[in-house]
Structure formats: structure tokens, C-alpha cells
Write an enzyme that holds these catalytic residues in place. Structure first.
Site, PDB file in Angstrom:
ATOM      1  N   HIS A   1      -8.969   2.328   1.597  1.00 21.25           N
ATOM      2  CA  HIS A   1      -7.511   2.161   1.503  1.00 21.25           C
ATOM      3  C   HIS A   1      -6.937   3.344   0.746  1.00 21.25           C
ATOM      4  CE1 HIS A   1      -3.955  -0.833   0.670  1.00 21.25           C
ATOM      5  NE2 HIS A   1      -3.527   0.412   0.793  1.00 21.25           N
TER       6      HIS A   1
ATOM      7  N   HIS B   1      -3.900   6.397   1.520  1.00 14.43           N
ATOM      8  CA  HIS B   1      -2.884   7.011   2.391  1.00 14.43           C
ATOM      9  C   HIS B   1      -2.937   8.506   2.123  1.00 14.43           C
ATOM     10  CE1 HIS B   1      -0.882   3.090   3.205  1.00 14.43           C
ATOM     11  NE2 HIS B   1      -1.408   2.795   2.026  1.00 14.43           N
TER      12      HIS B   1
ATOM     13  N   HIS C   1      -1.680  -3.927   6.110  1.00 11.11           N
ATOM     14  CA  HIS C   1      -1.242  -4.304   4.762  1.00 11.11           C
ATOM     15  C   HIS C   1      -0.601  -5.677   4.874  1.00 11.11           C
ATOM     16  CE1 HIS C   1      -1.756  -0.096   3.845  1.00 11.11           C
ATOM     17  NE2 HIS C   1      -1.219  -0.184   2.644  1.00 11.11           N
TER      18      HIS C   1
ATOM     19  N   GLU D   1       0.783  -7.952  -0.196  1.00 10.72           N
ATOM     20  CA  GLU D   1       0.919  -7.046  -1.351  1.00 10.72           C
ATOM     21  C   GLU D   1       2.126  -7.550  -2.154  1.00 10.72           C
ATOM     22  OE1 GLU D   1       2.072  -3.011  -0.357  1.00 10.72           O
ATOM     23  OE2 GLU D   1       1.571  -2.249  -2.350  1.00 10.72           O
TER      24      GLU D   1
ATOM     25  N   ASP E   1      -5.232   3.684  -2.729  1.00  5.26           N
ATOM     26  CA  ASP E   1      -3.878   3.601  -2.176  1.00  5.26           C
ATOM     27  C   ASP E   1      -3.185   4.975  -2.155  1.00  5.26           C
ATOM     28  OD1 ASP E   1      -2.015   2.094  -0.841  1.00  5.26           O
ATOM     29  OD2 ASP E   1      -1.166   1.114  -2.592  1.00  5.26           O
ATOM     30  N   ASP E   2      -2.444   5.315  -3.200  1.00  7.48           N
ATOM     31  CA  ASP E   2      -1.696   6.580  -3.260  1.00  7.48           C
ATOM     32  C   ASP E   2      -1.986   7.256  -4.607  1.00  7.48           C
ATOM     33  OD1 ASP E   2       0.106   6.233  -0.756  1.00  7.48           O
ATOM     34  OD2 ASP E   2       0.288   4.345  -1.861  1.00  7.48           O
TER      35      ASP E   2
HETATM   36  N1  ADE Z   1       2.460   3.226   2.049  1.00  9.05           N
HETATM   37  C1  ADE Z   1       1.838   3.911   1.097  1.00  9.05           C
HETATM   38  N2  ADE Z   1       1.430   3.109   0.122  1.00  9.05           N
HETATM   39  C2  ADE Z   1       1.797   1.855   0.466  1.00  9.05           C
HETATM   40  C3  ADE Z   1       1.654   0.582  -0.117  1.00  9.05           C
HETATM   41  N3  ADE Z   1       1.050   0.404  -1.292  1.00  9.05           N
HETATM   42  N4  ADE Z   1       2.161  -0.480   0.522  1.00  9.05           N
HETATM   43  C4  ADE Z   1       2.777  -0.312   1.683  1.00  9.05           C
HETATM   44  N5  ADE Z   1       2.944   0.851   2.279  1.00  9.05           N
HETATM   45  C5  ADE Z   1       2.451   1.936   1.685  1.00  9.05           C
HETATM   46 ZN    ZN Z   2      -1.587   1.046   0.992  1.00 10.75          ZN
END
Ligand code: ADE
Ligand code: ZN
Length: 332
Positions: A14, A16, A191, A194, A272-273
């Protein structure tokens, strides 16, 4: 524990790729490509990365992605991420990208995908595949359209996903785009849960037919759903530092990862990011271990789960599980 985590063989499921754009690279590309940014300095950026929720993050994240213009830019971003992943013990990564973030501003999808493929080739130590994500704040028709634009490049893509603002954009809206992607041989994930409710996890499973749920923390609200996740061994790709930064939990010590792991859910840890949330995958293992008092056995289990939950072929999974067993025996 830090050196144990960094050396622990693992997969990342996971991530991006647009979320690995570090401020330094963002400024470099912005300057190179003549794209103005809403920040003056790296310090400015740090101040802007105080998020209240998912949407407040996405607003900045989509703006920053505008610096990515050329095939070289996409290749540079990918290679930089994979080099970082290698230093974190990642052996294999299944990487999300958001084609609509780029096609909506006039970049050809071929530029995006060819660039990523070049970056993937540059880092030999980590194997990787791409997961094409639909942006759920855009229309279902736009999702179908971008899938059709991606068709000539399906050899580069292993999976299909769904991301962006969750609340009010339930999975079932994207049934047609998923139907086409799955028919073309892509592995479906989404996703769900969340910020959105447990019902979105049910519909991701039942309507889209996904094999993994990204995040899924809200599953804990619904005992029947937890029972199903355990029975069917449906993985959750959790991202602790993301949940902390986006205030999904009031404090990381309130995170439900350990509760779900102990209930028998196939939980994994991911980043994630990472450029926005303060850490790559190893940092996520360490942060959740500290917050929930996890043992080295728990961390090894999370790494094993990351292999089980991946889309790797069976022989590679067996080899990686063996590598984890040998690593743990050698250091503990
Ligand atoms: N795009 C990038 N990070 C995300 C996240 N945590 N939830 C949904 N979309 C995303
Ligand atoms: Zn994500």
C-alpha cells in the site's frame, strides 16, 4: 528493534507513488518544468503538512503532483522510491498510481506508465508491479474512460484499485470499471473503511470482488465483517502513520491493528504516502510497535503476512517466507 525492522524481509502493498514525492524533488521538478507551487520553501511545506482529515491532505497532494510532467520525471520518482524501499528491507512492492491525476491535466497515460517502467528497471534489488487506481471523487464514467486509455499498457499493470475521498463515494459506483479490469486479468483491491463505514468494505468485497482491502480499520465496527475477513483470510493493508496524520485515530495508541491481528485478520503494515506522513514502511513498523508495544514476533508475523497477502507467484512466496524464517533465527 530498529535494526531488526530495517533488515526484516518484507513486501510493501500500500504505497501511492505520487505520495513518495519528497519536498526536495517537488521543488526540483517544479523549477525544471516551470510549475509554480503553493510553497516557498521546504519549511513552508512542513507547516502545510498538518492535516485534519483525508480531504485536507488530498487537496495538497493533487496540487503537488502537477510538477510531474515528463517520462523522466515519472522514472525519477519511481527509482527514488524503490531505492528507499530497498534500504528498508522491502523485497517486493505493489505500487499504486493515479492515472487520472495526470491525464486530467493533459499528460498522456503512456508517458506516465513508460516512465514508471523505466524507473522500475533501474532498481534491480526490489521487484515491483503497478496497481492502477481510479479516483473515486471523479465519475464512474471517467474511471471507465481511463481504464480504456490504459488498455494498450496492461502488460505493465497487475492490479486495479480505488482511492481518493472515500465518504459519499461508495465502491459500488465503480462496478463497471472493475468488471472490465477484472475481465482483462487485473487483480482487484480497493481503499475501504479508512474514513468510510464498514458497509463500504462489504460492497468492495461483494460488488467489486476485491482480494484485499486497503486500510479497512473501520472493519472493527462490525463483528460479522471481522469474522468474514478471518474466515476468508482477506488481507487488510494498514498504514499506521497515515492514520495518525489524517486523524483516523485520536492517537496511535488507540490503533486497532493489534486487536485485529490477534483476532486472526491478515493484517499488513505499509506506508501509504510516506513523503507526507513522516515515514516509509520501516518507520511504520517501528511507530506501531512502539505505540502498541508489539514484540519482534508480532513484527515478523506482520512481515510474513505481507508476503502471504501479495500477488507474488507461489514459489517466490515460499522463498521469501524462508528468508524471513532464516533472518529471524539469525538475529533473535
Ligand atoms: N490517495 C493517496 N493516499 C490516499 C489515502 N490514504 N486514502 C485515499 N486516497 C489516497
Ligand atoms: Zn492509500
Amino acid at each position: 528493534m530498529e535494526s531488526f525492522v530495517r533488515g526484516l524481509p518484507k513486501t510493501e502493498l500500500h504505497i501511492h507513488i505520487e505520495g513518495t514525492l519528497e519536498p526536495e524533488m517537488m521543488f526540483e521538478m517544479g523549477e525544471r518544468n516551470g510549475v509554480a507551487l503553493p510553497f516557498q520553501s521546504v519549511e513552508d511545506v512542513a507547516a502545510a503538512y498538518e492535516f485534519d482529515d483525508l480531504q485536507s491532505f488530498l487537496d495538497i497532494y493533487y496540487q503537488a503532483a502537477a510538477v510531474l510532467q515528463t517520462e523522466n520525471d515519472f522514472a525519477q520518482l519511481m527509482a527514488a522510491y524503490l531505492a528507499k524501499a530497498a534500504s528498508d528491507g522491502v523485497r517486493h512492492a505493489e505500487i499504486f498510481f493515479d492515472p487520472q491525476t495526470h491525464t486530467e491535466r493533459g499528460i498522456d497515460i503512456g508517458t506516465v506508465i513508460r516512465g514508471f517502467a523505466r524507473g522500475q528497471k533501474r532498481v534491480a534489488e526490489v521487484s515491483s508491479t503497478l496497481i492502477l487506481c481510479f479516483l473515486r471523487h471523479l465519475s464512474p464514467e471517467s474511471a471507465v474512460e481511463v481504464f480504456e486509455q490504459a488498455r494498450p499498457y496492461l502488460a505493465y499493470i497487475q492490479g486495479v484499485g480505488l482511492d481518493s475521498g472515500e465518504l459519499g463515494n461508495p465502491p459500488e459506483l465503480f462496478a463497471e470499471a472493475y468488471r472490465r479490469a477484472v475481465e482483462a486479468g487485473l487483480r482487484p483491491v480497493a481503499h475501504a473503511g479508512e474514513e468510510g463505514p464498514a458497509e463500504y468494505i462489504w460492497s468492495a468485497l461483494d460488488v467489486l470482488g476485491v482480494e484485499r482491502i486497503d486500510h479497512g480499520v473501520r472493519a472493527a465496527d462490525d463483528p460479522a465483517l471481522v469474522e468474514r475477513l478471518v474466515r476468508e483470510q482477506i488481507p487488510l493493508t494498514m498504514c499506521p502513520l497515515s492514520n495518525q496524520k489524517l486523524q483516523v485515530f485520536p492517537d496511535l495508541r488507540c490503533h486497532n491493528l493489534k486487536e485485529l491481528l490477534d483476532a486472526g485478520v491478515l493484517v499488513t503494515v505499509n506506508s501509504d504516502d510516506p513523503a507526507y506522513f513522516g515515514g516509509y514502511v520501516g518507520d511504520n513498523y517501528l511507530a506501531i510497535a512502539t505505540a502498541l508495544d508489539l514484540s519482534c514476533d508480532d513484527l515478523a508475523q506482520l512481515a510474513r503476512n505481507s508476503v502471504t497477502a501479495s500477488f507474488l507467484p507461489e514459489d517466490r512466496k515460499v522463498a521469501l517466507q524462508q528468508e524471513i524464517t532464516e533472518y529471524v533465527a539469525s538475529v533473535l
